[in-house]
Design a protein around this motif. Sequence first.
Motif, mmCIF file in Angstrom:
data_model
loop_
_atom_site.group_PDB
_atom_site.id
_atom_site.type_symbol
_atom_site.label_atom_id
_atom_site.label_comp_id
_atom_site.label_asym_id
_atom_site.label_seq_id
_atom_site.Cartn_x
_atom_site.Cartn_y
_atom_site.Cartn_z
ATOM 1 N N LYS A 3 -166.767 44.821 33.440
ATOM 2 C CA LYS A 3 -166.250 46.137 33.052
ATOM 3 C C LYS A 3 -167.306 47.218 33.302
ATOM 4 N N GLN A 6 -167.486 47.909 36.919
ATOM 5 C CA GLN A 6 -166.331 48.685 37.374
ATOM 6 C C GLN A 6 -166.462 50.156 37.019
ATOM 7 N N THR A 7 -167.202 50.462 35.955
ATOM 8 C CA THR A 7 -167.403 51.875 35.626
ATOM 9 C C THR A 7 -168.427 52.509 36.566
ATOM 10 N N ASP A 10 -166.826 51.750 42.412
ATOM 11 C CA ASP A 10 -165.385 51.746 42.620
ATOM 12 C C ASP A 10 -164.946 50.406 43.208
ATOM 13 N N ARG A 11 -163.651 50.236 43.362
ATOM 14 C CA ARG A 11 -163.096 48.941 43.805
ATOM 15 C C ARG A 11 -163.570 48.556 45.202
ATOM 16 N N LYS A 12 -163.601 49.506 46.123
ATOM 17 C CA LYS A 12 -164.049 49.213 47.490
ATOM 18 C C LYS A 12 -165.513 48.765 47.509
ATOM 19 N N SER A 13 -166.330 49.401 46.713
ATOM 20 C CA SER A 13 -167.745 49.030 46.658
ATOM 21 C C SER A 13 -167.923 47.625 46.094
ATOM 22 N N LEU A 14 -167.145 47.283 45.057
ATOM 23 C CA LEU A 14 -167.227 45.935 44.488
ATOM 24 C C LEU A 14 -166.797 44.880 45.507
ATOM 25 N N ILE A 15 -165.767 45.178 46.302
ATOM 26 C CA ILE A 15 -165.320 44.234 47.328
ATOM 27 C C ILE A 15 -166.400 44.061 48.389
#
Length: 182
Positions: A3, A6-7, A10-15
């Motif tokens: 969590k 995720q803060t 962003d989602r693309k960076s995590l992927i």
Amino acid sequence: MIKKLQTIFDRKSLIKIIFLIIGLIILALLETLSISSIPLFISFIISPDLFLDKLSNLEFVPNVILEFFTKYKSLFFINLIVIILFVSKNIYYSFITYLQGYVLRDVVSKVSNRLFSNYMFSEYKNIKKNKTSIILNNLTSEIGQCFAFLNALAQIIRESALLILLFSIVFLLNPLMTIIIF
């Protein structure tokens, strides 16, 4: 912990980070294969017959490879395999290093832009409370520390995976000695 990540990202960076971690684990596997090929190469130089005997006892080696080495017993082919392993590992290492720089630069720039946006769109009272030097310090040095942290984390992941794979190979070859030593 996810969590919190995720803060920050962003989602693309995590992927992108997950793909980078998978690539680093594959790099550790290639490095393990290339390092473990050196003792095989040396054992073939010392005694080709003993090497072929040990190779035939392994269940996962295809019969085609065994027949090929039994027929030719050539140092050239073993040498070629070792060279191909090291060259492919180094090419992949170069690719992963480039990818790591690209992903980390992208992630750090997004974090930097988010931090800058938070300062720009925050209320005037909050900006007035903080000194300008503190805000500039956060924008410059903290972002550099973020990049250094992510870079060190990637290196720790790669080296840990390499260590686990090397211990696994040693454990498969001689479990009792591995347990005694480690």
